[in-house]
Design an enzyme around this catalytic site. Structure first.
Site, mmCIF file in Angstrom:
data_model
loop_
_atom_site.group_PDB
_atom_site.id
_atom_site.type_symbol
_atom_site.label_atom_id
_atom_site.label_comp_id
_atom_site.label_asym_id
_atom_site.label_seq_id
_atom_site.Cartn_x
_atom_site.Cartn_y
_atom_site.Cartn_z
ATOM 1 N N LEU A 234 68.423 23.527 69.387
ATOM 2 C CA LEU A 234 69.012 24.205 70.547
ATOM 3 C C LEU A 234 70.413 23.680 70.863
ATOM 4 C CD1 LEU A 234 65.922 23.977 72.959
ATOM 5 C CD2 LEU A 234 66.659 26.007 71.714
ATOM 6 N N ALA A 235 70.705 22.449 70.472
ATOM 7 C CA ALA A 235 71.980 21.824 70.868
ATOM 8 C C ALA A 235 73.149 22.673 70.388
ATOM 9 C CB ALA A 235 72.085 20.418 70.294
ATOM 10 N N ASP B 94 84.836 41.711 77.953
ATOM 11 C CA ASP B 94 83.507 41.847 78.557
ATOM 12 C C ASP B 94 82.765 43.012 77.905
ATOM 13 O OD1 ASP B 94 83.606 39.718 80.216
ATOM 14 O OD2 ASP B 94 84.034 40.833 82.061
ATOM 15 N N TYR C 167 82.176 32.239 69.486
ATOM 16 C CA TYR C 167 80.787 31.800 69.688
ATOM 17 C C TYR C 167 79.846 32.626 68.808
ATOM 18 C CZ TYR C 167 76.271 31.351 72.136
ATOM 19 O OH TYR C 167 74.938 31.160 72.443
HETATM 20 N N1 LIG Z 1 70.844 30.402 77.855
HETATM 21 C C1 LIG Z 1 71.027 31.556 77.250
HETATM 22 O O1 LIG Z 1 71.087 32.630 77.909
HETATM 23 C C2 LIG Z 1 71.161 31.625 75.742
HETATM 24 C C3 LIG Z 1 71.264 32.882 75.137
HETATM 25 C C4 LIG Z 1 71.389 32.951 73.750
HETATM 26 C C5 LIG Z 1 71.385 31.786 72.996
HETATM 27 N N2 LIG Z 1 71.297 30.570 73.609
HETATM 28 C C6 LIG Z 1 71.329 29.375 72.769
HETATM 29 O O2 LIG Z 1 70.186 28.592 73.067
HETATM 30 C C7 LIG Z 1 70.514 27.199 72.938
HETATM 31 C C8 LIG Z 1 70.171 26.458 74.220
HETATM 32 O O3 LIG Z 1 70.866 27.085 75.298
HETATM 33 P P1 LIG Z 1 70.849 26.500 76.777
HETATM 34 O O4 LIG Z 1 71.099 27.628 77.688
HETATM 35 O O5 LIG Z 1 69.651 25.646 76.958
HETATM 36 O O6 LIG Z 1 72.162 25.609 76.722
HETATM 37 P P2 LIG Z 1 72.494 24.258 77.515
HETATM 38 O O7 LIG Z 1 73.975 24.138 77.488
HETATM 39 O O8 LIG Z 1 71.787 24.223 78.823
HETATM 40 O O9 LIG Z 1 71.846 23.130 76.602
HETATM 41 C C9 LIG Z 1 72.442 22.693 75.408
HETATM 42 C C10 LIG Z 1 72.143 21.212 75.270
HETATM 43 O O10 LIG Z 1 72.718 20.797 74.037
HETATM 44 C C11 LIG Z 1 73.329 19.547 74.237
HETATM 45 N N3 LIG Z 1 74.422 19.409 73.277
HETATM 46 C C12 LIG Z 1 75.554 20.144 73.198
HETATM 47 N N4 LIG Z 1 76.335 19.697 72.207
HETATM 48 C C13 LIG Z 1 75.664 18.635 71.650
HETATM 49 C C14 LIG Z 1 75.955 17.759 70.588
HETATM 50 N N5 LIG Z 1 77.100 17.845 69.908
HETATM 51 N N6 LIG Z 1 75.048 16.805 70.262
HETATM 52 C C15 LIG Z 1 73.879 16.696 70.955
HETATM 53 N N7 LIG Z 1 73.561 17.488 71.992
HETATM 54 C C16 LIG Z 1 74.444 18.458 72.324
HETATM 55 C C17 LIG Z 1 73.860 19.581 75.679
HETATM 56 O O11 LIG Z 1 74.030 18.262 76.193
HETATM 57 C C18 LIG Z 1 72.773 20.371 76.385
HETATM 58 O O12 LIG Z 1 71.804 19.496 76.976
HETATM 59 C C19 LIG Z 1 71.994 27.142 72.588
HETATM 60 O O13 LIG Z 1 72.099 27.015 71.187
HETATM 61 C C20 LIG Z 1 72.526 28.482 73.050
HETATM 62 O O14 LIG Z 1 73.656 28.867 72.299
HETATM 63 C C21 LIG Z 1 71.177 30.458 74.969
#
Ligand SMILES: NC(=O)c1ccc[n+]([C@@H]2O[C@H](COP(=O)([O-])OP(=O)(O)OC[C@H]3O[C@@H](n4cnc5c(N)ncnc54)[C@H](O)[C@@H]3O)[C@@H](O)[C@H]2O)c1
Length: 327
Positions: free
Chosen positions: A86-87, A285, A153
């Site tokens: 997820l990171a 957008d 992205y």
């Molecule tokens: N939230 C959404 O609506 C959504 C939609 C589509 C995809 N995503 C994807 O799902 C995943 C999780 O999303 P989220 O909303 O929980 O994001 P978030 O930003 O809340 O969590 C991401 C976590 O990754 C950690 N992180 C970032 N870079 C890092 C690194 N270099 N090393 C270690 N840790 C690192 C951050 O500290 C954070 O805790 C992401 O990959 C995001 O792109 C999220």
């Protein structure tokens, strides 16, 4: 019962996933024996707390580490059965401002996670992708459509998907790609998503800002539905060579509708809310976005709950509780 490794486990989706795996979400027994959270940012105190000492509560290990540090990542992942990657930098705006930062974190970081998973010999790596690679395509978007990208992205996520498939083909690593739509739910207080942004504004007594006339649509899915699919995808034993699934509700909700629901929820809880503020549309957008979900529904025998109106009220309550001093 097995050992799970969650990169980004302190973020919004990660926190909800860890709670589900640990049996702390109140809905089910623990799914994991041990969980390793690998994240560069520490979690707020008590965030992942489960009934420690209760029978069957899994051990949770926090590793503060960067996915851009391959040696530390590989060491921490040793012995893992399932990896949920997820990171990432989840900000589209930041990717537009600094595409090289996005590439490092989201492409090189994913490559490092795949390489570490290969070394560890894990059973499956699940990659958190997004509907972003198809954001410019006519909705409802689905797995058969060609990518149509609008920002760096999206490019980074698509590259991550490609590396998942390449690692499956070359090295036999089982990988599954989940393309999430717009996720909402608790533990999103640091998130830049539209729903938490609007709630933060309302709690601060400030007006919600809407870019354009509010007719733009998104597919809002509750984080519990996302986490249920992640758990199913990781433990599924059918061969998976970077197989892609859209994880969404197939329901279109306008930004104006979301703003109205939130304002009503706040007013029902005794808050005064300023009028909505309409700003000029921003370049780039996306006017409409929602995704098909039949492939995920059939494959994982899964249904999104799709109860936005009730869930928004629960989320407002969660934010109010978070902002209320204890004791
Ligand atoms: N939230 C959404 O609506 C959504 C939609 C589509 C995809 N995503 C994807 O799902 C995943 C999780 O999303 P989220 O909303 O929980 O994001 P978030 O930003 O809340 O969590 C991401 C976590 O990754 C950690 N992180 C970032 N870079 C890092 C690194 N270099 N090393 C270690 N840790 C690192 C951050 O500290 C954070 O805790 C992401 O990959 C995001 O792109 C999220």
């Amino acid at each position: 019962m097995s050992r799970w490794f969650v990169t980004g486990g302190n973020g919004f989706i990660g926190t909800n996933l860890v709670r589900l795996l640990a049996g702390a979400s109140g809905t089910a027994e623990p799914l994991a024996r041990e969980i390793v959270i690998y994240d560069s940012t520490p979690a707020p105190a008590g965030r992942h707390a489960v009934a420690l000492g209760a029978d069957g509560a899994p051990e949770i290990t926090h590793v503060t580490g960067d996915i851009l540090d391959p040696a530390a990542l590989t060491q921490a992942m040793e012995g893992a059965d399932y990896v949920v990657h997820l990171a990432a930098s989840s900000s589209v705006n930041r990717s537009v401002e600094d595409p090289f930062f996005d590439l490092q974190n989201n492409v090189i970081g994913t490559l490092n996670a795949l390489q570490a998973a290969r070394t560890a010999g894990v059973k499956k790596l699940v990659f958190a992708s997004s509907s972003a690679p198809l954001a410019n395509a006519a909705p409802p978007i689905h797995e058969q459509m060609a990518p149509d990208l609008g920002n760096p992205y999206a490019a980074g996520k698509l590259a991550g998907e490609a590396y998942c498939q390449a690692f499956s083909s070359c090295y036999g690593l089982q990988t599954t790609v989940l393309r999430f739509s717009n996720v909402f739910g608790p533990y999103s207080e640091r998130s830049s998503g539209v729903i938490p942004t609007f709630i933060r504004k309302l709690l601060a007594g400030q007006p919600i800002e809407i870019y354009g006339d509010g007719s733009a649509t998104r597919d809002f899915i509750h984080v519990s539905d996302i986490c249920a699919v992640i758990a199913k995808a990781a433990t599924d034993t059918r061969p998976s060579r970077g197989t892609v699934f859209h994880v969404a509700t197939r329901t279109e909700t306008s930004i104006l509708k979301i703003a109205t629901l939130l304002v009503e929820a706040m007013r029902a809880r005794g808050f005064e809310t300023p009028e909505l503020l309409f700003r000029p549309e921003r370049v780039g957008d996306v006017p409409r976005s929602f995704s098909e979900n039949s492939k995920a529904r059939q494959f994982f025998n899964w249904e999104p709950r799709n109860t936005l109106e009730k869930d928004v009220g629960d989320l407002v309550d969660w934010f109010i509780a978070l902002n209320t001093p204890k004791g």
